[in-house]
Design a protein around this motif. Sequence first.
Motif, mmCIF file in Angstrom:
data_model
loop_
_atom_site.group_PDB
_atom_site.id
_atom_site.type_symbol
_atom_site.label_atom_id
_atom_site.label_comp_id
_atom_site.label_asym_id
_atom_site.label_seq_id
_atom_site.Cartn_x
_atom_site.Cartn_y
_atom_site.Cartn_z
ATOM 1 N N THR A 1 0.273 -1.624 -4.780
ATOM 2 C CA THR A 1 -0.622 -1.444 -3.530
ATOM 3 C C THR A 1 -1.974 -2.542 -3.811
ATOM 4 O O THR A 1 -2.444 -2.903 -2.946
ATOM 5 N N ALA B 1 0.840 -1.124 0.016
ATOM 6 C CA ALA B 1 -0.038 0.002 -0.027
ATOM 7 C C ALA B 1 0.962 1.213 0.138
ATOM 8 O O ALA B 1 0.484 2.117 -0.779
ATOM 9 N N VAL C 1 -3.272 -5.079 -1.350
ATOM 10 C CA VAL C 1 -4.800 -5.331 -0.868
ATOM 11 C C VAL C 1 -5.329 -6.593 -0.966
ATOM 12 O O VAL C 1 -6.113 -7.450 -0.223
#
Length: 390
Positions: free
Chosen positions: A341, A60, A345
């Motif tokens: 990122t 992230a 996730v």
Amino acid sequence: MDSLKKNAYRLIILLGVVSLCGDIVYEGARSVSGPYLFILGATATAVGLVSGVGEFIGYALRILSGYLADKTRRYWFFTGIGYGMLASIPLLAFAGYWQIAAVLLVVERAGKALRVPARDTILSYATKQVGRGWGFAIHEAFDQIGAIVGPLIFCVAASLKCDYQQGFYILWVPVACTFVALITARFRFPKPERLETATQDKESKSDGRLPNTFYLYALFTFLSVIGFVNFQVLSFHLKNCAVVSDATIPLFYAIAMGVDAVVALVIGRTYDKIGLKAIFAIPVLTIPIPFFAFTKSHALALVGIILWGMVMGNHEAVMRAAVADLTPLARRGTAYGLFNTLYGVGFLLGGGIVGLLYDKNLISIILIFVVLTQVISILALFLLMKTLKR
């Protein structure tokens, strides 16, 4: 071979050595983090979430570090700071509680978030000269040599009746070697962007923005990763059900890393020949992993681990190569940051979901979850291919 290509190979190899030393450190720790957290009192849900949170932070933050690297053009700076945070891993030897160990593991992941977009951008400049897939595959092969040596340190330590703490002490040596190799690369190639000029890049046909095809590719990445069961949960299962001995768990991980390295070289060459079609191998190989790994059979668990290594080889070689091919030069760091990122996730959600389902002994639901996510990811990849043909 012209001088530009020779320099490209030199930079790829130097960065490969940096990653080799770094992987001895964090992949060694990764191979035993599940059992180590278990010994310190963590549950399967906690292990899954620690892994997921660590991977999420590790990915992230890359959207920010990638943007800042592009903005400042200080790619070596971000790479160096990130590798410096590897020092948190040997400190695991002093963690008496699983919560402290979790923080140290997350710190290392944050360091990776700082270094990877910048490092991959530097690497992408060089791969332009030798072939995207092949260049990233060579780097991954070096990377996985370290990933094999790291787990073997703990495998040998366990066979000698040493505890995990003693294994962590040894990791101070490769931490120091990482710094030496990185400094050498930095002073040898202070301006790596000279290996790839703007006129060679897609920027000649672009206004510098990330294209829609990149976002479709990012969607595929998220869908494929969310159903990819992480090794921490797999190793927790091996420990929890006594499928193999403690010494065998890091050995399994080393085997997976060896498979990763070989597959990366093969799929890298394949990618340079057939392009994005090579990426269909990722969901196809991901689907059978839990069917083999979540058993009590030593042989079947090994098959699952080998498949896991094959998928990792695809992730680290062609997934990264495709990002460079789909994005303009000026936004390369940002693209790698955003790509990673979404990758993080997926790891966070996937790790938490699979860990929770495992705690509740819902193995059949895990199997369904993995199959569904991979089938949907295949559909997303078909959509990307169709869009590129327009």
